[in-house]
Design a protein around this motif. Structure first.
Motif, PDB file in Angstrom:
ATOM      1  N   TYR A   1      -8.072  -2.812   2.195  1.00  0.00           N
ATOM      2  CA  TYR A   1      -7.206  -3.046   1.042  1.00  0.00           C
ATOM      3  C   TYR A   1      -7.722  -2.096  -0.151  1.00  0.00           C
ATOM      4  O   TYR A   1      -7.931  -2.302  -1.418  1.00  0.00           O
TER       5      TYR A   1
ATOM      6  N   ASN B   1      -8.054   1.110  -2.725  1.00  0.00           N
ATOM      7  CA  ASN B   1      -6.966   1.931  -3.589  1.00  0.00           C
ATOM      8  C   ASN B   1      -5.844   1.042  -4.097  1.00  0.00           C
ATOM      9  O   ASN B   1      -4.938   1.248  -4.562  1.00  0.00           O
ATOM     10  N   ILE B   2      -6.139  -0.471  -4.385  1.00  0.00           N
ATOM     11  CA  ILE B   2      -5.165  -1.394  -4.973  1.00  0.00           C
ATOM     12  C   ILE B   2      -5.871  -1.919  -6.121  1.00  0.00           C
ATOM     13  O   ILE B   2      -5.275  -1.838  -7.248  1.00  0.00           O
TER      14      ILE B   2
ATOM     15  N   LYS C   1       7.712  -2.181  -5.278  1.00  0.00           N
ATOM     16  CA  LYS C   1       6.313  -2.574  -4.810  1.00  0.00           C
ATOM     17  C   LYS C   1       5.191  -1.711  -5.274  1.00  0.00           C
ATOM     18  O   LYS C   1       5.073  -0.754  -5.725  1.00  0.00           O
ATOM     19  N   LEU C   2       4.161  -2.398  -5.752  1.00  0.00           N
ATOM     20  CA  LEU C   2       2.906  -1.739  -6.422  1.00  0.00           C
ATOM     21  C   LEU C   2       1.783  -1.309  -5.289  1.00  0.00           C
ATOM     22  O   LEU C   2       0.895  -0.759  -5.733  1.00  0.00           O
ATOM     23  N   TYR C   3       2.039  -1.680  -4.238  1.00  0.00           N
ATOM     24  CA  TYR C   3       1.333  -1.119  -2.860  1.00  0.00           C
ATOM     25  C   TYR C   3       1.830  -1.384  -1.705  1.00  0.00           C
ATOM     26  O   TYR C   3       2.977  -2.285  -1.674  1.00  0.00           O
ATOM     27  N   ASP C   4       1.685  -0.490  -0.752  1.00  0.00           N
ATOM     28  CA  ASP C   4       2.287  -0.593   0.601  1.00  0.00           C
ATOM     29  C   ASP C   4       2.011  -1.780   1.597  1.00  0.00           C
ATOM     30  O   ASP C   4       2.858  -2.285   2.369  1.00  0.00           O
ATOM     31  N   GLU C   5       0.742  -2.165   1.611  1.00  0.00           N
ATOM     32  CA  GLU C   5       0.280  -2.887   2.691  1.00  0.00           C
ATOM     33  C   GLU C   5       0.881  -4.490   2.449  1.00  0.00           C
ATOM     34  O   GLU C   5       1.271  -4.907   1.221  1.00  0.00           O
TER      35      GLU C   5
ATOM     36  N   SER D   1       7.544  -6.138  -5.488  1.00  0.00           N
ATOM     37  CA  SER D   1       6.433  -7.090  -5.538  1.00  0.00           C
ATOM     38  C   SER D   1       7.115  -8.079  -6.416  1.00  0.00           C
ATOM     39  O   SER D   1       7.625  -8.005  -7.370  1.00  0.00           O
TER      40      SER D   1
ATOM     41  N   PHE E   1      -5.100  -4.523 -11.199  1.00  0.00           N
ATOM     42  CA  PHE E   1      -4.750  -3.362 -10.247  1.00  0.00           C
ATOM     43  C   PHE E   1      -5.137  -1.923 -10.919  1.00  0.00           C
ATOM     44  O   PHE E   1      -5.088  -1.872 -12.045  1.00  0.00           O
TER      45      PHE E   1
ATOM     46  N   LYS F   1      -2.671   0.380 -10.217  1.00  0.00           N
ATOM     47  CA  LYS F   1      -1.463   0.701 -11.127  1.00  0.00           C
ATOM     48  C   LYS F   1      -1.194   0.022 -12.013  1.00  0.00           C
ATOM     49  O   LYS F   1      -1.467  -1.199 -12.251  1.00  0.00           O
TER      50      LYS F   1
END
Ligand SMILES: Cc1cc2nc3c(=O)[nH]c(=O)nc-3n(C[C@H](O)[C@H](O)[C@H](O)COP(=O)(O)OP(=O)(O)OC[C@H]3O[C@@H](n4cnc5c(N)ncnc54)[C@H](O)[C@@H]3O)c2cc1C
Length: 383
Positions: free
Chosen positions: A130, A132-133, A236-240, A264, A297, A299
């Motif tokens: 996880y 870079n989140i 969404k704040l991240y892809d995973e 998200s 985060f 972001k």
């Protein structure tokens, strides 16, 4: 008497729907009135989790967590099309809960519910997983699993099955009055129709005391607290496909959950309110949720990133604690007036425990209707 129902249910949220399904499957004659559309109030304004409630362990609610974890297993099996296990990551921070406390909590969470196919918890190093989140101040954390659900669909599926089994479900139908006439209830609807039933169940969620005071006109035995919980939705704040359980310095928890593929879902807040009607998020709540994201985060977000919000009201049983600590468990108040027709008020509860709640409601009424523990069926039959 002709046209006499066994059970009349006020409210087509998850609790009313679950009771209607269970009771009609046992051959009982059921009528449910919902003033709006089924599943369109609290039951579609939730965080959409079928979960044990890890943080309730801090309040020593072991019984509630164990029952919720067992139900998590059951609901995943009876509603596979609308449920999916999801990893949740708790970033560790030295300032708040210690590693030992979290490990102990997760050990209990992994084991309290008995056998499960849901993966066990583990330690996470953010340099490896996880990436870079989260901000660099978070180097390690813990991962556990819970289950995401389509909450409104869960209500609708229970309602559809109840209908198939003969229940009468009326939407846009408000209960405006109910009188106890010796051994039955006469319930008046907003279209002036009168329905007779041996038993009356008040499953009006946060409107419970409104029903008790204005429709039944009896004294409420339990006081409830109406606590608004709000969510914001962003791109969404991240892809995973992972959710985060963020710990705030006020000791509250905020979830960040992947939502509908491209969003998200972030929540919740806890604000005491006076009315269950028309809940909506305040500016302060938006700022609280935004700040929580920006403190964790990489972001950063602002009000412009919010694409939607929704709020729901928790009817929590008043025990004069701060909102986070008030129990999420349910309580029945069975109002039996000598040999007169019974009334059962449902206080509190969770989406997760609705099926068990419905089963327990019916068993609590076995003096009045032919209900037997060994005929309990909803844990095994798919929705
Ligand atoms: C912000 C928030 C997040 C949550 N997240 C989760 C979660 O992730 N997981 C979980 O397990 N639980 C969660 N919960 C708890 C869960 O959502 C509730 O416990 C559950 O939805 C309550 O269902 P209910 O049927 O009691 O109430 P409701 O869904 O509110 O249903 C009551 C119904 O009664 C109807 N009604 C009221 N008055 C009348 C009348 N006079 N005549 C006819 N109908 C009437 C209303 O229109 C309403 O539809 C959350 C709750 C909130 C507020």
């Amino acid at each position: 008497m002709k046209n006499m129902f066994d059970i009349f249910i006020i409210g087509g949220g998850i609790n009313g729907a679950g009771i209607a399904r269970d009771a009609s499957g046992r051959g009982l004659k059921v009528y449910l009135a919902e003033k709006g559309k089924v599943g369109s109030a609290t039951s579609s304004w939730s965080s959409k989790l079928i979960h044990g409630g890890l943080r309730y362990l801090e309040n020593y609610e072991f019984k509630l967590v164990a029952e919720s974890l067992r139900e998590r297993e059951v609901i995943t099996q009876i509603a596979p099309a609308i449920t999916k296990p999801l990893p949740f990551v708790i970033p560790h921070t030295k300032k708040l809960r210690s590693k030992l406390l979290i490990r102990l909590g997760l050990f209990l969470y992994d084991n309290l519910g008995g056998k499960t196919k849901i993966p066990k918890s583990s330690k996470i190093i953010f340099a490896k997983q996880y990436q870079n989140i989260l901000q660099s101040k978070f180097t390690e954390g813990f991962r556990y699993y819970d289950v995401q659900v389509d909450d409104k669909k869960l209500v609708e599926m229970n309602i559809d099955d109840a209908k198939k089994k003969g229940a009468i479900i009326e939407e846009d139908t408000k209960v405006i009055n109910a009188n106890r006439i010796d051994n039955y209830w006469e319930i008046t609807l907003n279209n002036n129709e009168k329905i007779k039933s041996k038993i009356l169940i008040n499953a009006a969620g946060p409107w419970i005391n409104e029903i008790v005071n204005n429709v039944l006109k009896i004294n409420a035995k339990k006081s409830i607290r109406l606590v608004r919980g709000s969510h914001i939705i962003t791109k969404k704040l991240y892809d995973e496909e992972v959710a985060f359980t963020l710990q705030n310095e006020d000791n509250r928890i905020v979830f960040v959950i992947p939502y509908k593929g491209e969003y998200s879902l972030i929540g919740t807040t806890e604000v005491d309110v006076d009315t269950p009607d028309n809940p909506s998020i305040s500016n302060e709540e938006k700022i609280y949720l935004i700040n929580t994201i920006n403190n964790h985060f990489i972001k950063q977000i602002s009000q412009e990133d919010i694409v939607e919000t929704y709020s729901g009201i928790r009817p929590l049983i008043e025990d004069f604690k701060e909102a986070t600590k008030v129990t999420r468990d349910y309580i029945f108040d069975l109002n039996e007036d000598n040999s007169q027709a019974p009334l059962l008020n449902i206080y509190g509860g969770k989406l997760t425990t609705y099926r068990k709640l419905a089963e327990n409601v019916l068993l609590a009424l076995n003096k009045y209707i032919p209900v037997n523990k060994k005929n309990s069926w909803t844990a095994k039959q798919k929705l």
